[in-house]
Structures are given as C-alpha cells and as structure tokens.
Design an enzyme around this catalytic site. Structure first.
Site, PDB file in Angstrom:
ATOM      1  N   GLY A  11     191.881  19.275   7.774  1.00  0.00           N
ATOM      2  CA  GLY A  11     191.912  20.177   6.633  1.00  0.00           C
ATOM      3  C   GLY A  11     193.271  20.854   6.565  1.00  0.00           C
TER       4      GLY A  11
ATOM      5  CG  ASN B   5     191.961  26.699   9.553  1.00  0.00           C
ATOM      6  OD1 ASN B   5     192.025  27.931   9.518  1.00  0.00           O
ATOM      7  ND2 ASN B   5     190.949  26.075  10.094  1.00  0.00           N
TER       8      ASN B   5
ATOM      9  CB  CYS C 184     187.251  27.820   7.896  1.00  0.00           C
ATOM     10  SG  CYS C 184     186.179  26.586   7.156  1.00  0.00           S
ATOM     11  N   GLY C 185     190.170  29.743   7.520  1.00  0.00           N
ATOM     12  CA  GLY C 185     190.842  31.012   7.713  1.00  0.00           C
ATOM     13  C   GLY C 185     191.022  31.490   9.135  1.00  0.00           C
ATOM     14  CD  GLU C 186     189.208  28.298  11.893  1.00  0.00           C
ATOM     15  OE1 GLU C 186     189.250  27.105  12.263  1.00  0.00           O
ATOM     16  OE2 GLU C 186     188.922  28.641  10.735  1.00  0.00           O
TER      17      GLU C 186
ATOM     18  N   PRO D   8     184.657  27.812  12.651  1.00  0.00           N
ATOM     19  CG  PRO D   8     184.851  27.341  10.389  1.00  0.00           C
ATOM     20  CD  PRO D   8     185.661  27.534  11.619  1.00  0.00           C
ATOM     21  CB  THR D   9     180.693  25.790  15.766  1.00  0.00           C
ATOM     22  OG1 THR D   9     179.722  26.839  15.630  1.00  0.00           O
ATOM     23  CG2 THR D   9     181.931  26.338  16.457  1.00  0.00           C
ATOM     24  N   GLY D  10     179.788  24.524  12.407  1.00  0.00           N
ATOM     25  CA  GLY D  10     178.581  24.113  11.693  1.00  0.00           C
ATOM     26  C   GLY D  10     177.898  22.904  12.275  1.00  0.00           C
TER      27      GLY D  10
END
Length: 736
Positions: free
Chosen positions: A132, A285, A287-289, A429-431
């Site tokens: 991403g 990136n 998701c912002g982390e 995120p660890t979806g």
C-alpha cells in the site's frame, strides 16, 4: 475448532508450551488468501507448510548465516503457535518468486509532469506486489497557479489524485490484495478547502484514504481563534489567510458526515523523526501508522499478547524471548526482500526501519479481568508496550554490534545508541492476521462479543467470544437465551444476568466512550511506539460535531500522531447500524399475521433510505420498512423527478419488483429464497434485483451493531476498524 497439524515438525515448541489451535475461520482465511495454490486454484499448503516456507526464507536471507538452522526453528515456532505473525505480504510471498515482503510504502509526488507520472508508475509497481502507498500532494502547485513552461495554469493536486485513483483501480494485486492509498495535503496548501470536501461524494477517490496534515502553527491559531497562512508550494509565497476555526469546523463536519478526511499531526510525527538529516515526514501508509520518508518502506509484524498471560499476569520472560526473535525476524526480512523499484531498495537499506506491533491487547486485558476503558487498563497496556519497545531496542543494538547500525545512522545528531534499525515499533492494522491468530485486532477492543451468522436457510448461528463463553459457563450465567439477547442488542451492557464486573471487562468498541479510546491511543503512543498507531475512535450515531471536535483536540494534546473517527451509520454505503429502541415511533404497533399467512402491517413502521446508482449512474432511493424486530417488511424504490420516457418504464419495472419482494416478505418467505430469486434475475450489478440482494445479504450477515456494508468477496459484514472497512468472515480489507 480444527485440530493442529501433526506432520513433520509436529507442532513442538521451544519452551514446551501448547500450540495454538487454528479456528475454522482461520482456516477459511488461510485457504482463501494465504496458502499457495496449484494452477486449478487448490491449496497446496497447510499451516505448518506455510510457517515452514516463511521461516526458511527469512532465516536464509540472501546468504545463509551460520545459525540458519537455529533461526528457522525459532521463526517457525513463533509463527506456528501464533505468538507472532508478520504482515500479509510476508506470509503470502516469502519463499516465492515474487518475494516482496513489505506492506508500507511512501512515494514522493514532485511538482512536475515527469515527477507526477513517475509516482503513478512506481505506485502501480508497488500495488502489483501487494503493498500500500502513501502520497503527499503538498508539493504540487495550487489550482489555477501559473505554469511558466507552458504559459498555462495548473490543475491542482486533486486533479492528479484522480489519476492515481484511476491507476489503482486497474490493479488487483494478483487477486489477493487490492491497491490502497493514503492521500495527504498540508493544512496550509491553497487547495485545502477543496481537499477537505473531496470525498463528500463517496463515489470518488474510492482507492484513497484522505488525511489533512495539521501543523502546530495551525493548532495554535485554532486555540486562540486566530488566522493562519496559505502558502503556494512552488514559490513559498503567502496566498491568503484563513480563520483556523472555520477550516477546522469544515474538517469536523466532513469527518462527522462520513469519517473523512482523517487528521495527521505532522509536527508531532517529525519530533520523533529518527533521521531528520535525511528529510522530513510528509505522508504515511494507507492506514496511518507508518510515517515514512519518500521512497522508504517498512515491513511489519505483530506480537499476539493473548498468548502471554499466565494466571492473570503477563509472562514477561516468554514475551521477552518472542520480542527478541521477532526483532531479528523483521530485520532479516529487509535483507531477503525484493523491492519493487531501486529507489525504494536504496532508501529502505539506509534506514532499515521495522514495525514491530501488537495484537490481542483486549484479549490480554480480558484474561487479567481488567476493563479496556479504565485507568488500570491503560496503565497495564502502556507498561507492556514500553517493555516491547525496550527489548526490541536492546536486541537491535546487539544486532548492530554484530552487523553494523543502519547506514544512515548519524552519530553527530542521533540521541540514541547505534542500533540496527532506525525505527522499531508501530501498531498496525491486523485485520486478517488477527483472524488467523483468533484475537482482537491490533490495540482495538473487540467489535462484538456475541455475533449472529445467518445462513441461507434462515437459521441463526450464535458465535460467542471464547473468553466470554468460558467465564459465563464457569460463573453460571450462560444460557442460549442470554446469548441471543446479547447478539440482538449488540452489547453486554445492561443485561441483568451478567455481573457488572464482566459487563465492564467485555465492553466493546462502541460501548467505550470516545475519550477512553483516545486516552488508550495516547498512552500507547507515548509509552513505546516509534512511528504511529492505526486505531478507530468509534462514535455513536448520536455523536455531535462537538464530539468530533473534542476528539481531535484531545488526541493532539495527548501526543497522538494521527486520528481517525467513525460515527456509526455515517456513510452512504452503510446499510444497517445501531438502532436504539428509544428511536422508534411512539405510535408503532406490531405487525399482525392474517389467516392466510400474510402479515397485516401497522400504520407506522420504522424505515431506512439507501441511495444507490442504476446502470446509467443515476441516483435511485430504496426505502426499506422494518417491523418491531427490525425485520424488513416492505421495499420501495423512488427515482428523482425526471420526465424521460425510458425512466418512466424503468420506474414501473422497479416498482413491480419491489411489490413482489414486499409480498414475499409479508408471507414470511425465507430471505435466503428471496435472495436466490433476486440473484437469478440480476443482469447487472447496478440493477434493482442486484441492489436488493445486496441489501438483504447485508441484513442477514450483519450484527446490527456498527454494521458498515457487505463484503464484495463473501457477502459477509464489513466493520469499520483500524481506519478501514474489514470483513471478519473472509479477511477482505478495503485498505490492504
């Protein structure tokens, strides 16, 4: 539950601990998205073989080290028992010809046609390999500013963002991962007002998350109700001044409306930039982390904290072993990685950033009987995250003594001891990987404790959180009736059968006050996170704009580097959401079943309106009426006023279809049968039968608690979590 594999290594562990058993959901996700497949699409791996493939590849690197056998055993063991899992590209691609193992990239967008379209090309190459991308459009000159080379005027950042969006749409990332982007614009860019409202029309920029980079200067102007300057990036000239509060209010309005744009506190991030001599952060990136410099990439991995609780205390000795092994693993990934373009390889090898994060934080707190939304919960969480950060840094320093520090380490400016990696920790995120590990995502609380899974014959399957079921049975308050009540209400709060202590421990995302979400994020950020945190601040549907405003300001004051808020039910695509009993009309009455089996409906029914598009892109409104049990009873379709003859014919056809569907509903025809007939009648994804089918599938799949939309891959329910829409059934994520 599925039994663990007993082939080959047989699931033995280095410390003799029990191997985690894969759930049926985990196996489904692995088969759909992770296991290697033969030409016919059949999986040729199981969990053991996948862990072996990844562990072998990462341990070997580009040249097998002397301790290769020891490393691959440690890596295999850590993954196989679900103590730690790397990001999806690593699980998918390690040991394959593709070999691209990173998840996060930031690419520069220069203020020239060559620079812009080079970024489009490079982004396409990144997406093709499963990554991403984040883009800062802040360098691009403002709309209508002069372009001397052509004696023309510039079209502005948004026009080029549309080009990036269209390019991303064409790339499906090998059928496993879809392209995702973060678009960032500084608050002082002259086009900022257009950027803020760009996603108000949710049919645009669907491959982007948009975030505004808020500066300290802006936040200070906001505090004193002052003005701030807009600066033309191509010249550095001040264009004009705006009232900070008016601009901030517009950001708040749009975030309240549909969750975008998010906000990034860019100066908070740059204060922690470990290599300022290489440049400043401009973007993250998707998701912002991960704050990254232009052309940097980062590979991620998460420790499953659910696996490190013994007798209601954290097993720090075993956690330390895993942190050290995970740090070595992620550093090794950099060496065996195949990068999409040379510029990314060069920059990544200079800084060697890794993102060691966590998942299962809520699981850890539940096992310790500590409420997530409590001072104690935040204190314990921060202590664990600080421990992870300290051990990771200690191991990185040890590796640096053996292999050398990251090449861009500058002893003159660095405030830290030479280490192997410029950055060590983030919370991502660890979806999907948390679905494999059967734990809560990242640092998020559980989204639901008891869920309903509807099957096509109309039956309800009650899925109960494993910790809640265990405690409920041990303490004697478990019953099928109670589980159904919890599933229908979407919360454990307010059920007299559940002791108050466990109501607090099992509070879910939307039961937790926004301030408590933000305080957790702030505590974790300050305790041991080098980069940033992907987390969603869940707001109830009744939240006001002042609630959003206060959330942003609190997050900034607590040192957060970015914030995403999501108000339940705020997106056009949202089909079902939390619906309080108190919102029902006083005059509503129960539907009566007549002698012929047809329900006679009361004069007043609650209803929801959904805006969809027909084949020609025209808006159509579908109105669904619900009975007192929130079951659909009637369907109507309404076109905006138009005198075209073809539209009149279409309106008649849609009206007839809605009448037939309504009749079937009132005769209690199973919804699964209605869906089958609608699917057979569908000729196009945009026609009415397809739209109705989508609505009904979402109704069957949803928990009626923060439900967002239907999954495009399995028709399960999507939830908005960690800044993205994610399917808890198959692992699909709009952002990765």
């Amino acid at each position: 539950m599925l039994e663990p594999y007993n082939e080959g290594r047989g699931g033995t562990t280095l410390d003799g601990g029990a191997v985690q058993v894969l759930t049926e959901t985990a196996e489904t996700v692995l088969k759909r998205r992770y296991y290697l497949k033969d030409p016919e699409g059949n999986p040729v791996e199981n969990w053991e073989l996948l862990c072996g493939r990844v562990g072998d590849a990462v341990a070997a690197g580009k040249a097998k080290p002397k301790n290769y056998e020891e490393l691959r055993a440690r890596f295999f063991d850590m993954m196989y028992r679900l103590d730690f899992l790397p990001n999806s590209p690593c699980l998918m691609n390690a040991g394959t010809d593709l070999g691209q193992l990173s998840a996060c990239f930031v690419l520069p967008v220069e203020d020239s046609m060559d620079g812009i379209f080079s970024a489009v090309r490079n982004g396409a190459l990144v997406h093709k390999t499963g990554g991403g991308t984040g883009y800062a459009f802040s360098r691009l000159r403002a709309k209508n500013s002069s372009v001397q080379s052509t004696q023309g005027v510039a079209s502005g950042p948004l026009s080029f963002a549309a080009v990036f969006d269209a390019a991303t749409e064409t790339i499906k990332q090998g059928g496993k991962r879809r392209g995702a982007n973060m678009g960032v614009l500084r608050i002082d860019h002259p086009d900022i007002l257009d950027f803020i409202v760009a996603k108000q029309d949710q049919d645009k920029f669907n491959n982007f998350n948009f975030s505004v980079a808020l500066t300290d200067v802006f936040m200070q102007a906001l505090e004193v109700d002052g003005t701030y300057q807009l600066i033309e990036p191509s010249t550095g000239d001040v264009i004009r001044e705006l009232k900070a509060r008016e601009v901030f209010d517009q950001i708040v309005d749009l975030a309240w409306l549909n969750g975008e744009p998010g906000v990034l506190f860019i100066d908070n991030a740059n204060k922690d930039n470990p290599t300022p001599h290489l440049g400043a952060f401009e973007a993250t990136n998707p998701c912002g982390e991960q704050w990254l410099l232009p052309y940097e990439s980062c590979n991620l991995g998460s420790i499953n904290l659910a696996r490190f609780v013994r007798d209601e205390t954290v097993d720090y000795d075993r956690l330390e072993q895993t942190v050290r092994t995970a740090t070595i693993f992620l550093d090794n990934v950099i060496d065996c990685n195949r990068f999409p373009i040379p510029e990314i390889e060069e920059m990544t090898l200079k800084t060697r950033k890794i993102g060691l994060g966590i998942m299962g934080l809520h699981d850890m707190l539940i096992q310790m009987a500590i409420p997530y939304a409590s001072d104690e919960g935040r204190k314990v969480s921060a202590e664990v995250m600080r421990f992870v950060r300290d051990i990771a840094e200690d191991e990185s320093i040890k590796v640096a003594k053996q292999k050398g520090p990251f090449p861009a380490y500058d002893e003159a400016t660095a405030t830290y001891e030479p280490r192997r990696n410029a950055a060590l920790t983030s919370i991502q995120p660890t979806g999907t990987v948390s679905m494999i590990a059967d734990c809560a995502s990242g640092c998020e609380p559980y989204f639901s404790i008891v869920m309903v899974k509807h099957v096509m014959d109309g039956d309800r399957l009650i899925l109960v959180n494993k910790y809640f079921e265990k405690i409920a049975r041990e303490q004697g308050f478990y019953s099928e009736k109670l589980m159904n009540k919890v599933a229908d209400s979407g919360t454990v709060i307010g059920h007299a059968e559940i002791p108050k202590q466990w109501q607090e421990v099992f509070r879910t995302a939307q039961d937790i006050a926004p301030d408590d979400h933000i305080k957790m994020q702030g505590m974790l950020q300050q305790s041991g996170v080098d980069s940033s945190i992907s987390k969603t601040i869940n707001l109830p549907s009744t939240a006001t704009r002042d609630d959003v405003r206060r959330s942003y300001i609190l997050g900034y004051n607590l040192g957060c580097k970015g914030l995403t808020v999501y108000r339940d039910g705020s997106r056009d695509s949202q089909v079902l959401n939390t619906k309080e009993r108190s919102e029902k009309s006083d005059g509503q009455r129960t539907a009566v079943v007549s002698s012929n089996g047809k329900r006679t409906l009361p004069d007043v029914l609650s209803a929801k309106r959904y805006r969809v598009k027909d084949q020609d892109g025209k808006s159509v409104y579908i109105i669904v009426c619900f009975d007192e049990n929130e079951q659909p009873m009637e369907v109507f379709a309404k076109f905006p006023f138009d005198n075209r003859v073809d539209l009149k014919d279409k309106s008649t056809m849609w009206t007839t279809t809605c009448r037939l569907v309504s009749l079937a509903l009132r005769f209690d025809v199973p919804m699964g049968e209605i869906i089958k007939q609608l699917d057979r009648s569908s000729g196009h994804m945009l026609d009415l039968p397809a739209q109705l089918s989508k609505l009904f599938k979402s109704f069957m799949a949803g928990t009626q608690h923060g439900f967002s939309d239907t999954c495009p891959e399995c028709s399960g329910s999507l939830v908005f979590e960690e800044g993205c829409e994610t399917c808890k059934s198959c692992g699909y994520s709009k952002c990765s």
